[in-house]
Motif scaffolding. Structure first.
Motif, PDB file in Angstrom:
ATOM      1  N   VAL A  71     -28.541   7.571 -24.117  1.00 39.24           N
ATOM      2  CA  VAL A  71     -27.642   7.973 -23.039  1.00 39.24           C
ATOM      3  C   VAL A  71     -27.959   9.420 -22.683  1.00 39.24           C
TER       4      VAL A  71
ATOM      5  N   ASP B 237     -26.430   3.763 -26.331  1.00 40.16           N
ATOM      6  CA  ASP B 237     -25.410   2.800 -25.926  1.00 40.16           C
ATOM      7  C   ASP B 237     -25.570   1.481 -26.686  1.00 40.16           C
ATOM      8  N   LYS B 238     -24.749   0.497 -26.346  1.00 42.59           N
ATOM      9  CA  LYS B 238     -24.748  -0.764 -27.096  1.00 42.59           C
ATOM     10  C   LYS B 238     -26.039  -1.545 -26.936  1.00 42.59           C
TER      11      LYS B 238
ATOM     12  N   GLY C 206     -19.163   5.748 -23.839  1.00 41.75           N
ATOM     13  CA  GLY C 206     -20.303   4.925 -23.462  1.00 41.75           C
ATOM     14  C   GLY C 206     -21.344   4.807 -24.553  1.00 41.75           C
ATOM     15  N   ALA C 207     -21.300   5.709 -25.525  1.00 40.34           N
ATOM     16  CA  ALA C 207     -22.235   5.650 -26.649  1.00 40.34           C
ATOM     17  C   ALA C 207     -21.592   4.894 -27.808  1.00 40.34           C
TER      18      ALA C 207
END
Length: 825
Positions: free
Chosen positions: A368, A362-363, A339-340
């Motif tokens: 996070v 994250d994006k 997720g990162a």
């Protein structure tokens, strides 16, 4: 023919040994010194005053670096030895390794196993008694070492999950066969552990040979095997590395030529109990770790808080640096942080415990948190990169981190599903106490932007104090030189050509323009550093990062960061200082105190107004010249000696053009106006017209925009902190910054009580009320209870009111009786 060649080498060797001691002073045991008649200092080659045996005793080597595991063979360049003799190589004046001289008279040494990073001094002896030759070796973190110089574990995840459900079969590893001078090799397993009482004097690191996996393997750079469970005496070792070594060496021989793998979780080696029930085995280890964590001091109150955004994290280069395990510029690199897209680590270990901080994003550029995701940011009891003075737990580079923060993650999260234990001890810190640094800059020819945002131009020629902080003993100095126009003529303007810096007793770092355009040269204590093998260097009291020749970043323990960039033949400087420097800076980059009015304060305390003329600002700037006693610069050429060391530190004869004429008839005028617009336009126009170069003007404009981008990225943001989802419910949203909305919902059979949506407000608090989910069958009871309580309250109130009325009526009747009696009397 070979006999004649060896005789010739022997003659040269004897001649070199004889001449220095009888004809001139010698560099034997004198490297780094300037002698009466010649020099053994690193500057002697450029000044051409070296002693005749300088290269024989002050050693250059290749390669100059290798893994802290040891086992790297390096050659001694330029020095000539008697062929086929033995050498003894001594590191840190105490660690001995074997060396040898080949048939060409070239000496070779083997690096030892070390528990530290950075430059390690070494000495060489030809008789085992007299160590009169010296050099330096760089010990490098194994994860930062070029992959060509270590074992590659093919499908590394398979190695570290071997024995868990559906993971088995062959394991493969490769290495560069030329790194081992042997036709046959042994494949060994080594284990790492830390023993003793944590944070006591008997807490020690243990790096131990366990067993040989296979013997007499043909050295083709490839090995495949099916692993077997470890025997009982080896089952306690859960972390380690593979080693390839010549088969002629004894099992577990230390400090011999070898190639190592990265440290990894030894799932493939673990006992049968792990393969029979990996999750149960891992849970047991997780519970043991949980108990140990509860018994030792917490480190989390002394580590730095994470930046709120990815932009802040990447811009705060004095305190944070890219985590090599999760890099946005490397695809699929965040294995431990799903997720990162990018993580950074705090550069410095914490003061007492040497702990580290990791921050992942994250994006969307949002941090996070482990409370929301297994891929969240985690603090570290052992800093991954180690922490000076290294040597002992928990400051051993890489391995202490693995022992306390990584292998435990395997126990609790990866080999079993019990992350709640891990994250109890390794929770993400949010950014509520994070304060971004302040940025100041020097760019173009040269233009200054102070920490408080004042912009001005100072075109003096000389050496000047840019930043001084007596409280933190930080000094950043700049050297300027006249610029040349596009046609090669000297202009009446200058450019920054060198920056030298030091904090407390750290190594002195100097970054200066190199011989090739846009290439920077880095010196440590007047000795040139090369980044051909590594882009990161751990030095005394300072770290230096240079991913390419035009980019250098210097990081000090105070959190001060100095970025130097080369572009269009000009050096751009950015200095980043944390809030702790507030009211503690002086120099051309001003007093950092949010009061721009005092930024033109001279070295003797005299302040001139911001509206001062260019000539007055020039006079002010000249007052910040350094002296030879305070100078941090290197003077390793006749030019530098004549122009800066023996001359005035501020050249009074150099008078710049304070203004440039904007003439519409000038052929560059229209193109300059079109190019130079927006913020920084005045600097762009000045540089383009004074140097007669649109390229130079554009480079200045781009540098200014780069500075403004950094400043924007470092703008403070407000955070309200993490919000928990309600029990028996969910939340939507993981952004906790100002303006963010978090929405709550309840599972089937539950009703929401409190605020369904909460917003992060400007004052750092959440709007609305705490949210909870109540079961429907309980809700009626709760409402009924509330109704009963309200009815009871109403009854009590009614009784109280009735009682008070009765008392008032009785008192009134009593008063009437008293009045009647008084009247009758």
């Amino acid at each position: 023919m070979l006999f004649k060649s060896q005789n010739k080498i022997l003659f040269i060797f004897v001649l070199l040994q004889f001449l220095p001691r009888n004809a001139a002073q010698s560099c034997a045991r004198s490297c780094g010194k300037k002698l009466n008649t010649c020099s053994c200092h690193s500057t002697c080659e450029s000044l051409k005053d070296c002693c005749s045996d300088y290269k024989q005793f002050c050693l250059d080597i290749t390669p100059y670096s290798g893994s802290l595991f040891g086992g790297t063979e390096f050659q001694i360049l330029h020095a000539i030895f008697e062929p086929h003799i033995s050498l003894t190589c001594r590191f840190k004046s105490e660690i001995l390794t074997e060396g040898y001289v080949d048939g060409n008279g070239t000496g070779h040494c083997i690096s030892p196993m070390l528990y530290e990073l950075g430059w390690i001094p070494f000495e060489v002896s030809t008789d085992g008694v007299n160590y009169d030759r010296s050099g330096r070796w760089m010990s490098v973190h194994h994860s930062k070492l070029n992959f060509l110089y270590k074992i590659t574990l093919k499908d590394e995840k398979k190695w570290q999950y071997y024995g868990t459900p559906k993971v088995g079969g062959d394991l493969e590893m490769t290495w560069m066969s030329s790194l081992i001078n042997s036709e046959k090799v042994n494949i060994e397993l080594w284990g790492y552990n830390e023993t003793g009482v944590p944070y006591s004097s008997n807490w020690d690191a243990e790096w131990k040979y366990l067993y040989t996996v296979e013997r007499d393997v043909t050295n083709l750079g490839f090995f495949r095997f099916i692993p077997h469970p470890a025997e009982n005496q080896y089952s306690m070792w859960h972390l380690g590395s593979m080693r390839v070594v010549a088969s002629t060496k004894p099992d577990g021989a230390r400090d011999v030529q070898a190639v190592w793998s990265d440290a990894h979780a030894l799932a493939w080696h673990l006992e049968k109990a792990f393969r029979n029930d990996s999750a149960g085995w891992a849970l047991e280890k997780c519970l043991i770790w949980d108990k140990e964590e509860k018994s030792i001091p917490s480190f989390q109150n002394e580590i730095i808080d994470c930046p709120c955004t990815l932009a802040q994290a990447r811009a705060d280069t004095g305190r944070f640096h890219t985590d090599y395990g999760c890099n946005i510029q490397v695809a699929n690199s965040c294995e431990y942080h799903p997720g990162a897209v990018h993580c950074v680590r705090a550069i410095q270990g914490s003061p007492q415990y040497g702990a580290g901080q990791q921050c992942c994003y994250d994006k969307a550029g949002v941090q996070v948190l482990t409370a929301d995701s297994i891929g969240g940011s985690t603090p570290d009891r052992g800093h991954d990169w180690g922490s000076p003075p290294y040597g002992k737990p928990p400051r051993v580079p890489g391995f202490s981190h693995w022992i306390y923060d990584v292998i435990s993650f395997y126990y609790c999260c990866l080999w079993s599903d019990n992350c709640e234990y891990y994250f109890t001890h390794r929770p993400s810190s949010d950014c509520r106490t994070y304060r971004p640094p302040r940025a100041a800059a020097v760019l173009g020819d040269p233009h200054f932007v102070t920490f408080d945002g004042v912009t001005f131009t100072f075109n003096g020629k000389g050496e000047y104090h840019l930043v001084q902080s007596s409280s933190y003993q930080l000094s950043v100095q700049g050297r300027t030189e006249p610029m040349k126009s596009k046609n090669g003529l000297i202009t009446n303007a200058t450019r920054l050509c060198s920056v030298a810096m030091r904090e407390k007793d750290s190594d002195v770092i100097e970054v200066r323009l190199g011989d090739q355009i846009d290439q920077l040269q880095v010196l440590m204590n007047q000795q040139v550093l090369t980044f051909s093998e590594n882009e990161w260097m751990d030095l005394k009291g300072v770290f230096v990062f240079s991913p390419k020749p035009s980019d250098v970043t210097v990081m000090f323990p105070s959190g001060a960061g100095v970025e130097v960039r080369g572009s269009a033949g000009v050096m751009t400087l950015t200095v980043l200082l944390s809030d702790e420097f507030q009211n503690h800076t002086q120099g051309l980059l001003g007093t950092m105190n949010n009061e721009p009015e005092d930024d033109f304060t001279s070295s003797n305390g005299v302040m001139i107004p911001l509206s001062s003329s260019a000539q007055d600002i020039f006079t002010y700037g000249a007052g910040w010249a350094v002296s030879n006693e305070t100078s941090l610069f290197t003077y390793d050429s006749i030019h530098l000696l004549d122009e800066y060391y023996y001359a005035a530190k501020h050249d009074p004869s150099f008078i710049p053009d304070f203004f440039v004429t904007e003439d519409p008839k000038d052929p560059l005028y229209e193109a300059t106006l079109q190019m130079c617009s927006g913020e920084g336009a005045q600097f762009c126009k000045y540089d383009a017209l004074i140097t007669r170069s649109l390229e130079q003007g554009n480079a200045t404009l781009l540098s200014f925009k780069g500075y403004t981008s950094i400043k924007k990225a470092l703008e403070p943001v407000q955070t309200c902190g993490w919000l928990a989802p309600p029990h028996n419910g969910e939340k939507k949203g993981t952004l906790y910054l100002e303006g963010a909305n978090i929405t709550f919902s309840c599972n089937d059979g539950y009703n929401l009580y409190g605020s369904q949506q909460r917003t992060c407000q400007k004052d750092g608090t959440w709007s609305g009320r705490d949210t909870s989910c109540v079961a429907e069958n309980n809700l009626a009871i709760v409402l009924g209870s509330i109704g009963a309580v309200l009815a009871l309250v109403v009854m009590v109130i009614a009784i109280v009111v009735y009682t008070r009325r009765q008392k008032k009526q009785a008192k009134r009747q009593q008063d009437d009786k008293v009045t009647y009696r008084a009247t009758n009397l």
